[in-house]
Every structure is written in C-alpha cells, then in structure tokens.
Design an enzyme around this catalytic site. Structure first.
Site, PDB file in Angstrom:
ATOM      1  N   SER A 278       0.814  -1.215   0.000  1.00  0.00           N
ATOM      2  CA  SER A 278       0.000   0.000   0.000  1.00  0.00           C
ATOM      3  C   SER A 278       0.850   1.268   0.000  1.00  0.00           C
ATOM      4  O   SER A 278       1.942   1.312   0.568  1.00  0.00           O
ATOM      5  CB  SER A 278      -0.902   0.001   1.236  1.00  0.00           C
TER       6      SER A 278
ATOM      7  N   GLN B 151       0.451  -0.486  -4.791  1.00  0.00           N
ATOM      8  CA  GLN B 151      -0.822   0.225  -4.889  1.00  0.00           C
ATOM      9  C   GLN B 151      -0.585   1.714  -4.713  1.00  0.00           C
ATOM     10  O   GLN B 151       0.035   2.151  -3.742  1.00  0.00           O
ATOM     11  CB  GLN B 151      -1.800  -0.279  -3.824  1.00  0.00           C
TER      12      GLN B 151
ATOM     13  N   TYR C 174      -2.242   5.525  -4.423  1.00  0.00           N
ATOM     14  CA  TYR C 174      -3.250   6.573  -4.349  1.00  0.00           C
ATOM     15  C   TYR C 174      -2.652   7.782  -5.059  1.00  0.00           C
ATOM     16  O   TYR C 174      -1.617   8.308  -4.642  1.00  0.00           O
ATOM     17  CB  TYR C 174      -3.558   6.953  -2.900  1.00  0.00           C
TER      18      TYR C 174
ATOM     19  N   THR D 152      -5.628   2.829  -7.272  1.00  0.00           N
ATOM     20  CA  THR D 152      -6.956   2.814  -6.648  1.00  0.00           C
ATOM     21  C   THR D 152      -7.776   3.977  -7.204  1.00  0.00           C
ATOM     22  O   THR D 152      -7.348   5.128  -7.153  1.00  0.00           O
ATOM     23  CB  THR D 152      -6.837   2.923  -5.125  1.00  0.00           C
TER      24      THR D 152
ATOM     25  N   ARG E 144     -16.123   7.324   7.672  1.00  0.00           N
ATOM     26  CA  ARG E 144     -15.683   6.180   8.462  1.00  0.00           C
ATOM     27  C   ARG E 144     -16.213   6.304   9.900  1.00  0.00           C
ATOM     28  O   ARG E 144     -15.536   6.799  10.803  1.00  0.00           O
ATOM     29  CB  ARG E 144     -14.152   6.101   8.453  1.00  0.00           C
TER      30      ARG E 144
ATOM     31  N   LYS F 157      -7.910  -0.593  -9.535  1.00  0.00           N
ATOM     32  CA  LYS F 157      -8.608  -1.199  -8.394  1.00  0.00           C
ATOM     33  C   LYS F 157      -9.802  -0.339  -8.004  1.00  0.00           C
ATOM     34  O   LYS F 157      -9.649   0.857  -7.732  1.00  0.00           O
ATOM     35  CB  LYS F 157      -7.646  -1.334  -7.212  1.00  0.00           C
TER      36      LYS F 157
ATOM     37  N   HIS G 209     -13.777  -1.468  -2.057  1.00  0.00           N
ATOM     38  CA  HIS G 209     -12.943  -0.912  -0.991  1.00  0.00           C
ATOM     39  C   HIS G 209     -13.342  -1.461   0.374  1.00  0.00           C
ATOM     40  O   HIS G 209     -13.352  -0.742   1.389  1.00  0.00           O
ATOM     41  CB  HIS G 209     -13.002   0.617  -0.995  1.00  0.00           C
TER      42      HIS G 209
ATOM     43  N   GLY H  50     -12.572  -8.270  -1.443  1.00  0.00           N
ATOM     44  CA  GLY H  50     -13.721  -7.873  -0.654  1.00  0.00           C
ATOM     45  C   GLY H  50     -14.603  -9.052  -0.289  1.00  0.00           C
ATOM     46  O   GLY H  50     -15.205  -9.685  -1.162  1.00  0.00           O
ATOM     47  N   GLY H  51     -14.656  -9.396   0.987  1.00  0.00           N
ATOM     48  CA  GLY H  51     -15.567 -10.423   1.465  1.00  0.00           C
ATOM     49  C   GLY H  51     -15.080 -11.850   1.295  1.00  0.00           C
ATOM     50  O   GLY H  51     -15.812 -12.787   1.607  1.00  0.00           O
TER      51      GLY H  51
ATOM     52  N   ARG I  17     -13.520 -14.903   2.562  1.00  0.00           N
ATOM     53  CA  ARG I  17     -13.221 -15.387   3.910  1.00  0.00           C
ATOM     54  C   ARG I  17     -12.910 -16.886   3.961  1.00  0.00           C
ATOM     55  O   ARG I  17     -12.334 -17.355   4.939  1.00  0.00           O
ATOM     56  CB  ARG I  17     -14.404 -15.115   4.845  1.00  0.00           C
TER      57      ARG I  17
ATOM     58  N   GLY J  74      -7.899  -8.999   2.199  1.00  0.00           N
ATOM     59  CA  GLY J  74      -7.570  -7.797   2.962  1.00  0.00           C
ATOM     60  C   GLY J  74      -7.638  -8.031   4.453  1.00  0.00           C
ATOM     61  O   GLY J  74      -6.641  -8.312   5.112  1.00  0.00           O
ATOM     62  N   ARG J  75      -8.838  -7.956   5.031  1.00  0.00           N
ATOM     63  CA  ARG J  75      -8.992  -8.078   6.477  1.00  0.00           C
ATOM     64  C   ARG J  75      -8.418  -9.380   7.048  1.00  0.00           C
ATOM     65  O   ARG J  75      -7.774  -9.335   8.097  1.00  0.00           O
ATOM     66  CB  ARG J  75     -10.462  -7.930   6.853  1.00  0.00           C
TER      67      ARG J  75
END
Length: 299
Positions: A44, A66, A68, A94, A103, A163, A187, A219-220, A222, A241-242
């Site tokens: 990042s 990545q 920005y 991105t 947020r 992205k 995102h 994204g998502g 798992r 990601g997470r």
C-alpha cells in the site's frame, strides 16, 4: 499465473495500510509471509515500513505497488519510478477514493493515526529522507480521471491495474485505455454505504472485458469456498484484505501464513468436492470457469 508471474494459488494479498498497528514490524512480516507462500503481495501507499525495507525483508517475493494518486504529480512520478527500480512488477491504481468515505467506526473509536504513525514513502518532491507524518501527507487527487492515465503510462513500463471497478461501463473504459488488469472492489465496503458487493459486480465486469485483460476481485473473501465462487464467476485471482490483518495481529508473519494456509486448504477441498483437479487452474480461467459452473449445475 497473474500478469505473467507464477503464484502457488489464486489467493493473494490485497493492499491495506498501517500494518504496524497490527504487529511491530508491520509490512515486513506480511511481505515475508507472502514470499514463503509464493503469492503476490500488493504493498500500500500507506505502508508504515519503507519500500526499501519491505524489499529487503522479502527480496524474492512477487510485489505489486498500490498507488493513491496524490495532488503533487511530481511525488507520484517519484513513487512510481522508485517502485519500478526496486523490482515491483505492477502498479495498482486505486480509483474509488476521490475522497475518504464517512468512516463512522473510526470516528466512534477516536482513531487518531495522525499523531502516532509515519508514512515513510510519502516524502516531499525534493526527495527528503524524513518520513512524513500522516497529518502532513499530500492529499489524494480527487480530479484524477481517465484522461490522466496516459500520463501514468508515459512514466512507467509496469503493467497498470485499476482497483475499484464495479461496472460494465468502467470496465470497457479500462480496456479502451489499455490497462492490463482490473480488481473488482468496493474498498471493503468502507467508502460508500450500501454499495454493490464486489462478488455481485464480478460477472458484469468479466463479461465486459471479453478476456482482453485480467480480472481479479477483493472484498468479502473469507473461505476457500469464496475463492471457488469467485473463480467460477470469472476472476483469475482473489485478494485478501482483512483476514491478512487478523492473522498479522494474532501471530505476525506466522499468523499471515496460517490464514493463507487455511484458505488454500479449504479451496483445495472445495475443488475436490466439486470434482475439479487443481491442475485445472493452469489451463486458463475460461476453462476453469466453464468446468466449475458445469460441475456445480450437476450437484
């Protein structure tokens, strides 16, 4: 294989910032885990370790960067040239953050990165070696548009991946502007509330590019079953990601390795239970897509 580089599985690491919040040596642990797993790690812009230190920690790893886009164009150019010189193999821009979303969790938790963290790669255009506090960093360029892509392409030989694409129209524009890949992404749901989930946008984007460029998704994701679904819908690879941050916070480098191994093993099980051999992965995403969908219809 992604952008011509071999990976051990179609499961790689998405760009997330501030890894030192999760583990003392932050992105260094993440990079080492990615190298050990032989997968791609997208570093990042908002890394808390320098690019040079990340490369030193995992010199043989497959690295993308990545970006920005910053309002300071000279800073963008220095960053791009720096990552290219350091051996990063692709540039991921991105495009879904013209400004930060609302947020609420950060506000509720009174998250204050500005007073505690340094971003070591957002330095002034004069090339100063002092790391830049978050408070003083160059703001994201909200005016960046399709017409600016040609400038980025003129300053680098790296393949460019966008992205944050979620629609057929933007996917077609990406092909028209000669980028080499798309990451279908919302995102992590952190920008616009109630935005379309990445997995729901994937089929539309895959159909729009007609096989002309590579399509990935984040994204998502798992479980290994989620990986299987994404590949069945046409993705060449998924990015996590997470889950990577959860593993990093738990056990550092070894935690990231464990997360990757869990999802890889689940994916192998899912492939086997749908009657698919792992060798199918090497025959191209269109072959895999047809094979998985055909098997699932017969279950």
């Amino acid at each position: 294989m992604i952008q011509g580089a071999e990976v051990s599985a179609p499961i790689c690491i998405a760009p997330t910032g501030f890894h030192c919040l999760a583990w003392p040596d932050g992105e260094l642990s993440t990079a080492r885990a990615a190298q050990a797993a032989n997968i791609c790690y997208i570093t990042s812009t908002y890394s808390t370790c320098s690019l040079e230190d990340i490369v030193t920690a995992a010199p043989k790893g497959l690295r993308w960067f990545q970006l920005y886009m910053q309002t300071n164009r000279q800073l963008n150019q220095l960053l791009v040239q720096r990552v290219e010189a350091l051996g990063f193999q692709a540039l991921v821009i991105t495009v879904d953050v013209p400004m930060l979303g609302n947020r609420r969790h950060d506000l509720r938790n009174q998250l204050d990165l500005k007073s505690n963290l340094l971003l070591k790669d957002l330095r002034s255009h004069k090339g100063q070696i002092n790391p830049m506090p978050v408070l003083q960093m160059s703001p994201i360029d909200s005016s960046f548009s399709w017409s600016d892509l040609s400038w980025v392409q003129s300053i680098t030989q790296l393949p460019i991946i966008l992205k944050g694409i979620l629609t057929k129209e933007d996917a077609e524009l990406a092909v028209k502007h000669n980028v080499q890949g798309i990451i279908v992404s919302n995102h992590g749901g952190r920008q616009l509330d109630e935005v379309l989930p990445s997995i729901d946008a994937l089929t539309e984007v895959v159909a729009a590019v007609k096989g002309k460029i590579e399509v990935y998704v984040d994204g998502g994701i798992r479980t290994g079953n989620d990986v299987l679904k994404a590949l069945a819908l046409g993705a060449k690879c998924v990015f996590l990601g997470r889950p990577i941050l959860w593993g990093l916070a738990c056990k550092g480098e070894h935690g990231v390795e464990e997360v990757l191994n869990i999802i890889k093993n689940e994916f192998r099980t899912s492939m086997a239970l749908t009657g698919m051999a792992m060798s199918t992965l090497h025959r191209g995403e269109s072959v895999l897509h047809r094979a998985i969908v055909g098997r699932l219809r017969n279950l």
